[in-house]
Scaffold this active site. Structure first.
Site, PDB file in Angstrom:
ATOM      1  N   ASP A   1       0.836  -1.203   0.000  1.00  0.00           N
ATOM      2  CA  ASP A   1       0.000   0.000   0.000  1.00  0.00           C
ATOM      3  C   ASP A   1       0.869   1.251   0.000  1.00  0.00           C
ATOM      4  O   ASP A   1       2.055   1.206   0.337  1.00  0.00           O
ATOM      5  CB  ASP A   1      -0.928   0.019   1.216  1.00  0.00           C
TER       6      ASP A   1
ATOM      7  N   GLU B   1       0.152  -1.153   5.640  1.00  0.00           N
ATOM      8  CA  GLU B   1       1.238  -0.778   6.558  1.00  0.00           C
ATOM      9  C   GLU B   1       1.221   0.711   6.844  1.00  0.00           C
ATOM     10  O   GLU B   1       1.514   1.143   7.965  1.00  0.00           O
ATOM     11  CB  GLU B   1       2.589  -1.193   5.965  1.00  0.00           C
TER      12      GLU B   1
END
Length: 442
Positions: free
Chosen positions: A80, A175
């Site tokens: 991400d 994350e």
């Protein structure tokens, strides 16, 4: 080098921005576009046990090619990108043989990446840089790490003469919003230790990180017509401003470095009736971390004590929640895993930069879940914004580090199996699980 560039660009052009306001995992469905691509590529290159679970966690195995027992190790990166700056429609620009001058990211908007401000650029004169076009972030955090892990696995498969034990790779969602390790199945991953490829400049090796907490401070106000407001109105926005002014002025990210902690205001929204201030609290010291959290509560209590006398109710609500802790406590007992990475870098001619992380990675949470997980450089700079860039040569070196760690881990275990043993005046040489006995007495 071109295959590294091509792979990296194919990843960063996929929008994988996460969303802190979502309660799903992954927090955005578009993250699965890259996750599913990685699954396809892992299978195509010959990895085994390739899987993606319902939460988007991707895992795969490179089987051992040695007969002796070697610890199973892992490499982890997140796919991400931060919601702090858009990662949609990324248009990477390639700057070959960088000359040390200004780089025009966007001529129309006059956005310049300049070494006069970003001095780290001068380390990479003569190298190939990948930059943004000035309108988005790049996504090297952490698609550079993914590129390096994928390229290293591919290289090891293509070069079976390089001996290694069993290697696991893992790619995680979310994350950037602090949830990357929340649903990571450590038992399924099955490693004795791992490394996150999520650092910045070449040489970084980190096994310490901030203790981290998030704070949400809610200020309650009273709205009254301004013509009749005296002694009646409470403007929650002004209360929030007063609260922020009481935070230590020099303990902010812009004025701290190294092990120094900070308070960081990351969001303000409000009206006369209610204002919400969001901030993050960071410190490497567990003691100071606790004191910082207590300070926020004490400050809120002071405001309530002052205003309750006048208005008869508490008007400041402080919610403080821990996010992650310093991985040092979990890595120290198995410090040889840091030493292996350091040795690897030195063998490759890279100067290790061992320093604390002024932030966190999946590795800190994974360490507390039973998977010790230091952090290694991925090569990027200026993460989370339009000035982000990555030197291609740094990604190549990071790929080499992964390959060499796998090789050294297997080699070191093999070396540990070879030793001399003298008993009853005979010399025993134990090597490769075979015992040789000397004919001569000693």
């Amino acid at each position: 080098m071109q295959h590294i560039i091509d792979r990296f660009i194919s990843y960063v052009t996929i929008d994988t921005e996460s969303d802190p306001n979502s309660d799903t995992t992954p927090s955005t469905k578009k993250q699965l576009d890259l996750a599913n691509l990685l699954v396809k590529e892992l299978k195509a290159m010959g990895m085994t046990e390739v899987s993606i679970d319902k939460n988007g966690y991707v895992m795969a195995t490179l089987e051992s090619n040695v007969k002796h027992k070697v610890p199973t190790i892992g490499f982890v990166s997140h796919y991400d990108t931060t919601p702090d700056f858009t990662g949609a429609n990324v248009k990477p620009q390639i700057v070959k043989n960088y000359d040390g001058g200004d780089i025009v990211l966007n001529k129309k908007q006059n956005i310049i990446l300049s070494p006069s401000y970003f001095k780290d650029l001068l380390q990479y004169k003569g190298q190939t840089l990948i930059t943004t076009d000035g309108t988005t972030l790049l996504g090297a955090d952490d698609k550079a790490g993914i590129t390096e892990i994928m390229s290293a696995m591919e290289y090891l498969i293509q070069h079976p003469e390089i001996k290694h034990g069993k290697i696991r790779v893992g790619f995680t969602p979310d994350e950037e919003i602090g949830r990357g390790a929340h649903k990571f199945d450590v038992e399924k991953f099955g490693c004795e230790w791992a490394y996150t490829m999520d650092g910045s400049q070449i040489g970084e090796l980190e096994y310490e990180n901030f203790n981290a907490a998030g704070a949400k401070i809610i200020f309650k106000g009273k709205s009254v017509h301004p013509g009749y407001a005296k002694g009646k109105m409470i403007n929650s926005m002004l209360l929030a401003n007063q609260f922020i002014s009481k935070l230590p002025k020099n303990e902010i990210p812009e004025k701290t470095k190294g092990y120094e902690g900070f308070y960081h205001v990351v969001g303000i929204s409000g009206s006369i009736e209610e204002t919400v201030v969001e901030l993050i609290i960071r410190d490497h010291s567990a003691k100071k971390f606790k004191e910082r959290k207590e300070f926020i509560h004490e400050l809120a209590n002071k405001f309530n004590k002052k205003w309750k006398k006048q208005f008869g109710e508490e008007i400041v609500i402080a919610e403080v929640k821990d996010q992650y802790y310093n991985m040092k406590e979990k890595v120290k007992p198995v410090f040889h895993i840091v030493e292996i990475a350091e040795k690897t870098m030195r063998e490759l001619g890279i100067k290790p930069l061992i320093k604390p992380i002024r932030g966190g990675t999946d590795g800190c949470q994974l360490s507390y879940k039973g998977l010790p997980c230091p952090n290694i450089f991925a090569g990027g700079h200026n993460f989370h914004g339009k000035y982000e860039y990555v030197p291609v040569e740094s990604m190549v070196k990071a790929t080499e580090v992964i390959v060499k760690i796998a090789e050294i881990t297997a080699r070191q275990v093999f070396d540990d199996l070879s030793f001399l043993y003298i008993r009853n005046s005979f010399l025993f040489i134990i090597n490769k699980n075979t015992i040789y006995v000397s004919n001569n007495k000693f």
